[in-house]
Design a protein around this motif. Sequence first.
Motif, PDB file in Angstrom:
ATOM      1  N   ASP A   1       0.813  -1.209   0.000  1.00 42.41           N
ATOM      2  CA  ASP A   1       0.000   0.000   0.000  1.00 42.41           C
ATOM      3  C   ASP A   1       0.856   1.274   0.000  1.00 42.41           C
ATOM      4  OD1 ASP A   1       0.746  -0.888   2.575  1.00 42.41           O
ATOM      5  OD2 ASP A   1      -0.796   0.329   3.535  1.00 42.41           O
ATOM      6  N   ASP A   2       2.165   1.125  -0.029  1.00 35.58           N
ATOM      7  CA  ASP A   2       3.070   2.281  -0.073  1.00 35.58           C
ATOM      8  C   ASP A   2       3.408   2.575  -1.523  1.00 35.58           C
ATOM      9  OD1 ASP A   2       3.504   2.861   2.778  1.00 35.58           O
ATOM     10  OD2 ASP A   2       4.321   0.827   2.823  1.00 35.58           O
ATOM     11  N   ILE A   3       2.637   3.483  -2.123  1.00 30.67           N
ATOM     12  CA  ILE A   3       2.758   3.703  -3.568  1.00 30.67           C
ATOM     13  C   ILE A   3       3.197   5.116  -3.907  1.00 30.67           C
ATOM     14  CG2 ILE A   3       1.037   1.911  -4.106  1.00 30.67           C
ATOM     15  CD1 ILE A   3      -0.997   4.190  -4.571  1.00 30.67           C
ATOM     16  N   THR A   4       3.635   5.871  -2.886  1.00 25.05           N
ATOM     17  CA  THR A   4       3.952   7.279  -3.150  1.00 25.05           C
ATOM     18  C   THR A   4       5.102   7.435  -4.146  1.00 25.05           C
ATOM     19  OG1 THR A   4       3.106   7.945  -0.994  1.00 25.05           O
ATOM     20  CG2 THR A   4       4.605   9.476  -2.083  1.00 25.05           C
ATOM     21  N   ALA A   5       6.180   6.672  -3.983  1.00 26.98           N
ATOM     22  CA  ALA A   5       7.329   6.816  -4.891  1.00 26.98           C
ATOM     23  C   ALA A   5       6.908   6.525  -6.331  1.00 26.98           C
ATOM     24  CB  ALA A   5       8.468   5.892  -4.465  1.00 26.98           C
ATOM     25  N   ASP A   6       6.141   5.449  -6.527  1.00 28.79           N
ATOM     26  CA  ASP A   6       5.630   5.122  -7.863  1.00 28.79           C
ATOM     27  C   ASP A   6       4.840   6.308  -8.442  1.00 28.79           C
ATOM     28  OD1 ASP A   6       5.571   1.706  -7.655  1.00 28.79           O
ATOM     29  OD2 ASP A   6       5.458   2.850  -5.797  1.00 28.79           O
ATOM     30  N   CYS A   7       3.984   6.893  -7.600  1.00 26.12           N
ATOM     31  CA  CYS A   7       3.107   7.969  -8.069  1.00 26.12           C
ATOM     32  C   CYS A   7       3.898   9.231  -8.430  1.00 26.12           C
ATOM     33  CB  CYS A   7       2.073   8.318  -6.997  1.00 26.12           C
ATOM     34  SG  CYS A   7       0.912   6.968  -6.676  1.00 26.12           S
ATOM     35  N   ILE A   8       4.915   9.544  -7.630  1.00 21.54           N
ATOM     36  CA  ILE A   8       5.690  10.756  -7.912  1.00 21.54           C
ATOM     37  C   ILE A   8       6.476  10.562  -9.213  1.00 21.54           C
ATOM     38  CG2 ILE A   8       7.495  12.318  -7.055  1.00 21.54           C
ATOM     39  CD1 ILE A   8       4.962  12.450  -5.361  1.00 21.54           C
ATOM     40  N   ALA A   9       7.024   9.350  -9.415  1.00 21.63           N
ATOM     41  CA  ALA A   9       7.726   9.070 -10.674  1.00 21.63           C
ATOM     42  C   ALA A   9       6.769   9.242 -11.858  1.00 21.63           C
ATOM     43  CB  ALA A   9       8.308   7.656 -10.645  1.00 21.63           C
ATOM     44  N   LEU A  10       5.577   8.700 -11.728  1.00 23.83           N
ATOM     45  CA  LEU A  10       4.566   8.860 -12.788  1.00 23.83           C
ATOM     46  C   LEU A  10       4.230  10.333 -13.010  1.00 23.83           C
ATOM     47  CD1 LEU A  10       1.978   5.996 -12.094  1.00 23.83           C
ATOM     48  CD2 LEU A  10       3.159   6.440 -14.261  1.00 23.83           C
ATOM     49  N   ALA A  11       4.080  11.058 -11.921  1.00 18.41           N
ATOM     50  CA  ALA A  11       3.708  12.477 -12.032  1.00 18.41           C
ATOM     51  C   ALA A  11       4.772  13.260 -12.798  1.00 18.41           C
ATOM     52  CB  ALA A  11       3.496  13.085 -10.644  1.00 18.41           C
ATOM     53  N   PHE A  12       6.041  12.885 -12.588  1.00 14.11           N
ATOM     54  CA  PHE A  12       7.139  13.590 -13.269  1.00 14.11           C
ATOM     55  C   PHE A  12       7.513  12.917 -14.594  1.00 14.11           C
ATOM     56  CE2 PHE A  12       8.741  17.075 -10.646  1.00 14.11           C
ATOM     57  CZ  PHE A  12       8.085  16.853  -9.445  1.00 14.11           C
ATOM     58  N   GLY A  13       6.875  11.789 -14.894  1.00 14.85           N
ATOM     59  CA  GLY A  13       7.178  11.110 -16.149  1.00 14.85           C
ATOM     60  C   GLY A  13       8.589  10.572 -16.232  1.00 14.85           C
ATOM     61  N   VAL A  14       9.099  10.092 -15.093  1.00 22.30           N
ATOM     62  CA  VAL A  14      10.457   9.508 -15.067  1.00 22.30           C
ATOM     63  C   VAL A  14      10.361   8.098 -14.506  1.00 22.30           C
ATOM     64  CG1 VAL A  14      11.561  11.770 -14.767  1.00 22.30           C
ATOM     65  CG2 VAL A  14      11.004  10.384 -12.744  1.00 22.30           C
ATOM     66  N   PRO A  15      11.352   7.246 -14.819  1.00 22.78           N
ATOM     67  CA  PRO A  15      11.306   5.890 -14.246  1.00 22.78           C
ATOM     68  C   PRO A  15      11.585   5.890 -12.748  1.00 22.78           C
ATOM     69  CG  PRO A  15      13.275   6.185 -15.612  1.00 22.78           C
ATOM     70  CD  PRO A  15      12.473   7.443 -15.747  1.00 22.78           C
ATOM     71  N   LEU A  16      11.143   4.828 -12.111  1.00 26.27           N
ATOM     72  CA  LEU A  16      11.445   4.613 -10.699  1.00 26.27           C
ATOM     73  C   LEU A  16      12.713   3.757 -10.660  1.00 26.27           C
ATOM     74  CD1 LEU A  16       9.967   5.254  -8.003  1.00 26.27           C
ATOM     75  CD2 LEU A  16       8.955   2.978  -8.135  1.00 26.27           C
ATOM     76  N   VAL A  17      13.722   4.207  -9.939  1.00 26.55           N
ATOM     77  CA  VAL A  17      15.003   3.478  -9.926  1.00 26.55           C
ATOM     78  C   VAL A  17      15.430   3.177  -8.498  1.00 26.55           C
ATOM     79  CG1 VAL A  17      15.769   4.543 -12.094  1.00 26.55           C
ATOM     80  CG2 VAL A  17      16.346   5.628  -9.901  1.00 26.55           C
ATOM     81  N   GLU A  18      16.273   2.152  -8.345  1.00 26.99           N
ATOM     82  CA  GLU A  18      16.805   1.842  -7.016  1.00 26.99           C
ATOM     83  C   GLU A  18      17.972   2.787  -6.741  1.00 26.99           C
ATOM     84  OE1 GLU A  18      16.951  -2.328  -5.466  1.00 26.99           O
ATOM     85  OE2 GLU A  18      19.108  -1.935  -5.410  1.00 26.99           O
ATOM     86  N   HIS A  19      17.888   3.518  -5.645  1.00 20.37           N
ATOM     87  CA  HIS A  19      18.955   4.463  -5.310  1.00 20.37           C
ATOM     88  C   HIS A  19      20.081   3.703  -4.614  1.00 20.37           C
ATOM     89  CE1 HIS A  19      21.120   7.871  -3.716  1.00 20.37           C
ATOM     90  NE2 HIS A  19      20.351   8.676  -4.417  1.00 20.37           N
ATOM     91  N   PRO A  20      21.315   3.749  -5.172  1.00 25.40           N
ATOM     92  CA  PRO A  20      22.398   2.917  -4.639  1.00 25.40           C
ATOM     93  C   PRO A  20      22.718   3.201  -3.164  1.00 25.40           C
ATOM     94  CG  PRO A  20      23.224   4.473  -6.314  1.00 25.40           C
ATOM     95  CD  PRO A  20      21.735   4.534  -6.357  1.00 25.40           C
ATOM     96  N   LEU A  21      22.648   4.455  -2.739  1.00 25.25           N
ATOM     97  CA  LEU A  21      22.973   4.772  -1.341  1.00 25.25           C
ATOM     98  C   LEU A  21      21.941   4.182  -0.385  1.00 25.25           C
ATOM     99  CD1 LEU A  21      24.218   8.485  -1.438  1.00 25.25           C
ATOM    100  CD2 LEU A  21      25.568   6.386  -1.122  1.00 25.25           C
ATOM    101  N   ILE A  22      20.659   4.309  -0.751  1.00 26.37           N
ATOM    102  CA  ILE A  22      19.613   3.766   0.131  1.00 26.37           C
ATOM    103  C   ILE A  22      19.702   2.236   0.134  1.00 26.37           C
ATOM    104  CG2 ILE A  22      17.164   3.803   0.761  1.00 26.37           C
ATOM    105  CD1 ILE A  22      16.742   6.175  -1.025  1.00 26.37           C
ATOM    106  N   ALA A  23      19.887   1.650  -1.050  1.00 27.46           N
ATOM    107  CA  ALA A  23      19.976   0.190  -1.142  1.00 27.46           C
ATOM    108  C   ALA A  23      21.140  -0.334  -0.296  1.00 27.46           C
ATOM    109  CB  ALA A  23      20.130  -0.233  -2.604  1.00 27.46           C
ATOM    110  N   ALA A  24      22.274   0.360  -0.357  1.00 25.40           N
ATOM    111  CA  ALA A  24      23.443  -0.074   0.425  1.00 25.40           C
ATOM    112  C   ALA A  24      23.135  -0.009   1.920  1.00 25.40           C
ATOM    113  CB  ALA A  24      24.645   0.800   0.081  1.00 25.40           C
ATOM    114  N   GLN A  25      22.442   1.066   2.324  1.00 22.61           N
ATOM    115  CA  GLN A  25      22.077   1.216   3.751  1.00 22.61           C
ATOM    116  C   GLN A  25      21.157   0.075   4.179  1.00 22.61           C
ATOM    117  OE1 GLN A  25      19.997   4.911   4.680  1.00 22.61           O
ATOM    118  NE2 GLN A  25      19.297   4.071   6.643  1.00 22.61           N
ATOM    119  N   ILE A  26      20.174  -0.249   3.336  1.00 22.69           N
ATOM    120  CA  ILE A  26      19.215  -1.304   3.673  1.00 22.69           C
ATOM    121  C   ILE A  26      19.899  -2.669   3.715  1.00 22.69           C
ATOM    122  CG2 ILE A  26      17.230  -2.583   2.712  1.00 22.69           C
ATOM    123  CD1 ILE A  26      16.074   0.154   1.863  1.00 22.69           C
TER     124      ILE A  26
END
Lengths: 252, 252
Positions: free
Chosen positions: A81-106
């Motif tokens: 149910d956490d769809i905000t990132a998807d929606c913001i990417a759609l709103a800006f017309g850009v792809p949703l990508v995995e951010h390397p810094l956040i992924a490394a932290q996780i």
Amino acid sequence: VATNERIVTAAVVIIGNEILSGRTQDTNLREIALTVGTWGIRVTEARVVPDVESVIVAVVNEVRARHDYVFTTGGIGPTHDDITADCIALAFGVPLVEHPLIAAQIRKREAPPEIMASRLRMARVPAGAGLIENSTGGPPGFFIGNVYVMAGIPLVMQAMLASLAGKLTGGAVMVTRSVSVYLPESVIAKPFATLQQQWPEIDMGSYPFQRDGGRYGTTLVLRGTNVSALEIAVAQVRELIVAAGGVPDDPS
Amino acid sequence: VATNERIVTAAVVIIGNEILSGRTQDTNLREIALTVGTWGIRVTEARVVPDVESVIVAVVNEVRARHDYVFTTGGIGPTHDDITADCIALAFGVPLVEHPLIAAQIRKREAPPEIMASRLRMARVPAGAGLIENSTGGPPGFFIGNVYVMAGIPLVMQAMLASLAGKLTGGAVMVTRSVSVYLPESVIAKPFATLQQQWPEIDMGSYPFQRDGGRYGTTLVLRGTNVSALEIAVAQVRELIVAAGGVPDDPS
């Protein structure tokens, strides 16, 4: 602050079925308004929207076009149910990508593949987004264009918002003065309306209250960007209260 | 409640600079959502708007066209910043008129002409409006078309809302069930998403929490109009929690 300074506005978009159902009491709007207000950014609109992609995309695109800043809260966790990132990417017309810094932290905290996959949902940001620090230890928020995307949990939202201090461009800061009196609103309504007409650049509001003891009164609130004008108007408010038979800021 | 019953929706419009400035914490949205929810009316949108005529008129006209009901709060007092009645009349393209019943009620309590004139501002309603009772003793609210106009003071708003019980036409009532567990969201995210796919008519949300003691967990919330389907899905949620190593609704 000069009175001819630009007025900088913001919209707050509160994302989440739990606010609209009444299950959860929102407190983020007030926190954001108070905080960014001190930075010279005025919240002039807020929207509460459900977890529905088409609605979130449409509302974000509507408000980002007419405000200097947009602050969103909610919908950036690891579940379906956490769809905000998807929606913001759609709103800006850009792809949703995995951010390397956040992924490394996780990835630092080990987990079975299925659980890791869910946690990595929180590493997805719209391409080109910058990060919003999260001092509580969880994944960061992000921003793209003038849209700042933060968590819904109040303590996490506040940590993210605090990290934006000094990074946004504010305009004229709204200063607030208020005077309370144990008189009904109607007794001061006429002279207060006249005063408002004399000070079009000051925003004057009248709010009735009932103190715990049961005593009724009115708080007159004046807001403006020119402090010296504000102080003169506040002195005039005190005069009109006295003329109406009241005692300004009676502590009893 | 049959699952094919019509879905009845509402928008809440919160009117007032004091909410957008952060001076006042709104609690009316939650109260309205919870109350009308029990009547089968679902709040699916909320707007917070400033005391600006053009904005209020535009927003009211926008939301009244797409919802069964609109509930507004704020801006119906006796002072110059109370412009809601004017705005609703403009939105509906009808004149603002003095309602004889409200005016008679206001005139019962004597006052000097200037104060009476201010109090009589509260007798002005759009032509054709009906009244919303106010058991707190003050002037009533009003309704016109599908727009219900109530006070901003929470106790007065609640009294007005209570008087509408049984007078509005609801549809299918959303029933809520929730299960809490001391597990991070990510641990149950995958099976919970799979369950959501199996039950498209049930709205499933996941909300992290931190109890006072500092213990973290997740509340899974299921909402739907078909209670027997809901109970089956809740049982499946409990099963997936156990499979993930958690204890559903652990009281510790």
